[in-house]
Design a protein around this motif. Structure first.
Motif, mmCIF file in Angstrom:
data_model
loop_
_atom_site.group_PDB
_atom_site.id
_atom_site.type_symbol
_atom_site.label_atom_id
_atom_site.label_comp_id
_atom_site.label_asym_id
_atom_site.label_seq_id
_atom_site.Cartn_x
_atom_site.Cartn_y
_atom_site.Cartn_z
ATOM 1 N N PRO A 103 0.817 -1.227 0.000
ATOM 2 C CA PRO A 103 0.000 0.000 0.000
ATOM 3 C C PRO A 103 0.848 1.273 0.000
ATOM 4 C CG PRO A 103 -0.820 -1.565 1.617
ATOM 5 C CD PRO A 103 0.495 -2.099 1.145
ATOM 6 N N ALA A 104 0.421 2.235 -0.805
ATOM 7 C CA ALA A 104 1.107 3.524 -0.938
ATOM 8 C C ALA A 104 0.048 4.618 -1.040
ATOM 9 C CB ALA A 104 2.003 3.515 -2.169
ATOM 10 N N LEU A 105 0.504 5.854 -1.219
ATOM 11 C CA LEU A 105 -0.432 6.973 -1.368
ATOM 12 C C LEU A 105 -0.527 7.388 -2.834
ATOM 13 C CD1 LEU A 105 0.411 9.298 1.668
ATOM 14 C CD2 LEU A 105 -1.472 7.664 1.445
ATOM 15 N N GLU A 106 -1.754 7.501 -3.321
ATOM 16 C CA GLU A 106 -2.013 8.045 -4.645
ATOM 17 C C GLU A 106 -2.377 9.515 -4.474
ATOM 18 O OE1 GLU A 106 -4.368 6.001 -7.996
ATOM 19 O OE2 GLU A 106 -5.823 7.401 -7.135
ATOM 20 N N CYS A 107 -1.586 10.401 -5.069
ATOM 21 C CA CYS A 107 -1.765 11.854 -4.908
ATOM 22 C C CYS A 107 -2.220 12.442 -6.235
ATOM 23 C CB CYS A 107 -0.454 12.513 -4.470
ATOM 24 S SG CYS A 107 0.387 11.659 -3.113
ATOM 25 N N THR A 108 -3.355 13.119 -6.239
ATOM 26 C CA THR A 108 -3.954 13.616 -7.467
ATOM 27 C C THR A 108 -3.768 15.119 -7.624
ATOM 28 O OG1 THR A 108 -5.635 11.885 -7.270
ATOM 29 C CG2 THR A 108 -6.074 13.658 -8.826
ATOM 30 N N SER A 109 -3.040 15.516 -8.652
ATOM 31 C CA SER A 109 -2.860 16.913 -9.073
ATOM 32 C C SER A 109 -2.165 17.788 -8.032
ATOM 33 C CB SER A 109 -4.197 17.533 -9.467
ATOM 34 O OG SER A 109 -4.040 18.865 -9.881
ATOM 35 N N ILE A 110 -2.803 17.999 -6.898
ATOM 36 C CA ILE A 110 -2.216 18.788 -5.817
ATOM 37 C C ILE A 110 -1.896 17.834 -4.675
ATOM 38 C CG2 ILE A 110 -2.568 20.670 -4.172
ATOM 39 C CD1 ILE A 110 -4.612 21.828 -6.151
ATOM 40 N N GLY A 111 -0.615 17.584 -4.467
ATOM 41 C CA GLY A 111 -0.204 16.599 -3.478
ATOM 42 C C GLY A 111 -0.321 17.105 -2.053
ATOM 43 N N PRO A 112 -0.163 16.199 -1.089
ATOM 44 C CA PRO A 112 -0.303 16.564 0.322
ATOM 45 C C PRO A 112 0.976 17.153 0.896
ATOM 46 C CG PRO A 112 0.177 14.242 0.147
ATOM 47 C CD PRO A 112 0.081 14.753 -1.263
ATOM 48 N N CYS A 170 9.874 6.658 -2.133
ATOM 49 C CA CYS A 170 10.107 6.793 -3.569
ATOM 50 C C CYS A 170 8.853 7.412 -4.176
ATOM 51 C CB CYS A 170 10.390 5.430 -4.200
ATOM 52 S SG CYS A 170 10.810 5.518 -5.957
ATOM 53 N N VAL A 171 9.040 8.428 -5.018
ATOM 54 C CA VAL A 171 7.916 9.097 -5.683
ATOM 55 C C VAL A 171 7.962 8.747 -7.162
ATOM 56 C CG1 VAL A 171 6.744 11.275 -6.144
ATOM 57 C CG2 VAL A 171 8.053 10.999 -4.026
ATOM 58 N N THR A 172 6.848 8.249 -7.682
ATOM 59 C CA THR A 172 6.777 7.870 -9.096
ATOM 60 C C THR A 172 5.517 8.462 -9.726
ATOM 61 O OG1 THR A 172 5.571 5.831 -8.575
ATOM 62 C CG2 THR A 172 7.982 5.699 -8.625
ATOM 63 N N GLY A 173 5.314 8.171 -11.015
ATOM 64 C CA GLY A 173 4.125 8.662 -11.710
ATOM 65 C C GLY A 173 4.289 10.104 -12.139
ATOM 66 N N ALA A 174 3.288 10.924 -11.856
ATOM 67 C CA ALA A 174 3.313 12.332 -12.254
ATOM 68 C C ALA A 174 4.361 13.112 -11.471
ATOM 69 C CB ALA A 174 1.932 12.954 -12.025
ATOM 70 N N ASP A 175 4.918 14.103 -12.128
ATOM 71 C CA ASP A 175 5.862 15.008 -11.456
ATOM 72 C C ASP A 175 5.068 16.171 -10.863
ATOM 73 O OD1 ASP A 175 7.823 16.714 -10.592
ATOM 74 O OD2 ASP A 175 8.949 16.733 -12.469
ATOM 75 N N LEU A 176 4.801 16.067 -9.572
ATOM 76 C CA LEU A 176 4.073 17.115 -8.846
ATOM 77 C C LEU A 176 5.031 17.937 -7.985
ATOM 78 C CD1 LEU A 176 0.882 15.125 -7.696
ATOM 79 C CD2 LEU A 176 1.339 16.282 -9.879
ATOM 80 N N SER A 177 6.272 18.038 -8.419
ATOM 81 C CA SER A 177 7.294 18.861 -7.752
ATOM 82 C C SER A 177 7.478 18.487 -6.278
ATOM 83 C CB SER A 177 6.945 20.352 -7.874
ATOM 84 O OG SER A 177 6.754 20.729 -9.211
ATOM 85 N N PRO A 178 7.853 17.234 -5.975
ATOM 86 C CA PRO A 178 8.069 16.847 -4.578
ATOM 87 C C PRO A 178 9.301 17.527 -3.986
ATOM 88 C CG PRO A 178 8.796 15.103 -6.044
ATOM 89 C CD PRO A 178 8.133 16.131 -6.909
ATOM 90 N N LYS A 208 4.199 17.363 -15.003
ATOM 91 C CA LYS A 208 3.781 16.362 -15.985
ATOM 92 C C LYS A 208 2.908 15.325 -15.295
ATOM 93 C CE LYS A 208 7.555 16.361 -19.364
ATOM 94 N NZ LYS A 208 8.608 15.523 -19.992
ATOM 95 N N GLY A 209 1.829 14.959 -15.965
ATOM 96 C CA GLY A 209 0.977 13.920 -15.399
ATOM 97 C C GLY A 209 -0.020 14.464 -14.396
ATOM 98 N N TRP A 210 -0.811 13.536 -13.827
ATOM 99 C CA TRP A 210 -1.926 13.921 -12.967
ATOM 100 C C TRP A 210 -1.914 13.212 -11.625
ATOM 101 C CZ3 TRP A 210 -4.841 17.919 -12.969
ATOM 102 C CH2 TRP A 210 -6.118 17.933 -12.397
ATOM 103 N N ARG A 211 -1.275 12.029 -11.569
ATOM 104 C CA ARG A 211 -1.266 11.244 -10.326
ATOM 105 C C ARG A 211 0.142 10.778 -9.971
ATOM 106 N NH1 ARG A 211 -6.197 10.158 -12.777
ATOM 107 N NH2 ARG A 211 -7.974 10.452 -11.364
#
Length: 319
Positions: free
Chosen positions: A52-61, A72-80, A108-111
């Protein structure tokens, strides 16, 4: 001990690969929208793919780490970023105790997927930790994260300090800029008139703002059957493209229902489901028709890349 939610983001939920074996009872599979990104994030940490992990949509927490952890952060680049310092994606990063992980502007991306070493300690419902929002089950109390929530880790990262000088090869994850989605002809494809069949692959489709984890509603020139026809409800799956009476197709996503009665014009190839999951409302896409054999070949190539990654990571983590 674990993480404290300072800001929940737009829609942050706990997800794994889904809840299998219960569709015959009407229970949906759910799980991560971009399952490939989740699998890769877990593999890069030495976890099982279904952790289990966190799915972050558009605006992350914004998350305060109460103890040291490897992420580890993968998928969309939400500027971690950790304590306002940008961190790389697609590789393990150590977060010290007391540090604040934030996400900024979506690039880039959404999630995005935030994976933790050992995973999150949440109860499983019917064998899965995935959050099913409409059913209010799974994940963290059956809902999206809220300010003040505190989630614990299954285990902490044991090393005092670590430096990972490697990162994942880009060949393991198809680029987020591609807007061509490969599909297989659906069981009712031949029932649509010739103009609609042509528009399926020649026209552009816009993802409606009225889209969610259940389905992406597409805005386009309408698709019509040759003649009105009543259909029996049949099984649906992730990526099924249904066409309701208004002629505007719907791509069923991770929280799709188990059955549906609308004609199915096409099915998104499994290998391109991550691309669909990363498209935001307003994005324009085009479909390309391929054969079942081609879809299977593409999927096998992806799985071969993942197998190579597993072997190389097993050596790095000493397994």
């Amino acid at each position: 001990m674990g993480i404290n939610v300072i800001k929940p983001g737009m829609l942050t939920t706990v997800q794994d690969l889904g809840r299998f074996g219960f569709q015959k009872y009407g229970m949906i599979t759910s799980g991560a929208m971009d399952k490939l990104a989740l699998r890769l994030g877990n593999l890069l940490l030495g976890n099982e793919e279904d952790t289990p992990a966190l799915e972050c949509t558009s605006i992350g927490p914004s998350l305060l780490f109460l103890e040291q952890q490897l992420i580890c952060v993968t998928g969309a680049d939400l500027s971690p970023a950790i304590d306002q310092q940008p961190i790389p994606m697609w590789k393990p990063v150590v977060v010290p105790a007391g540090a604040l992980l934030t996400f900024g502007k979506p690039k880039k991306g959404w999630r995005a997927y935030l994976c933790f070493y050992g995973g999150l300690n949440v109860p499983k419902v019917l064998g899965s930790a995935s959050t099913y929002l409409r059913g209010a089950i799974g994940g963290w109390q059956g809902r999206a994260l809220q300010k003040g929530d505190q989630l614990s880790f299954c285990k902490a990262w044991p090393q005092e300090s670590s430096s990972f000088k490697w990162r994942m090869a880009s060949s393991c994850y198809r680029g987020l800029d591609n807007k061509i989605i490969r599909v297989i002809a659906g069981p009712q494809h031949a029932l649509f008139d010739s103009d609609s069949q042509q528009r399926l692959t020649a026209g552009l489709f816009t993802i409606s703002s009225n889209s969610d984890r259940m389905g992406y509603r597409l805005e386009s020139a309408k698709l019509y059957l040759r003649e009105k026809k009543e259909l029996l409800s049949s099984a649906t799956t992730f990526g099924t493209i249904q066409v309701p009476p208004d002629g505007q197709p719907i791509v069923l996503m991770a929280d799709h229902p188990t059955t549906g009665g609308y004609p199915i014009i096409a099915q998104v190839a499994t290998v391109d489901l991550p691309l669909m999951a990363q498209l935001p409302p307003g994005a324009k896409i085009q479909f390309a028709l391929i054969t079942m054999k081609e879809a299977q070949s593409l999927w096998r190539a992806q799985e071969n890349e993942l197998h190579k990654l597993k072997l190389s990571l097993a050596l790095k983590y000493g397994e």
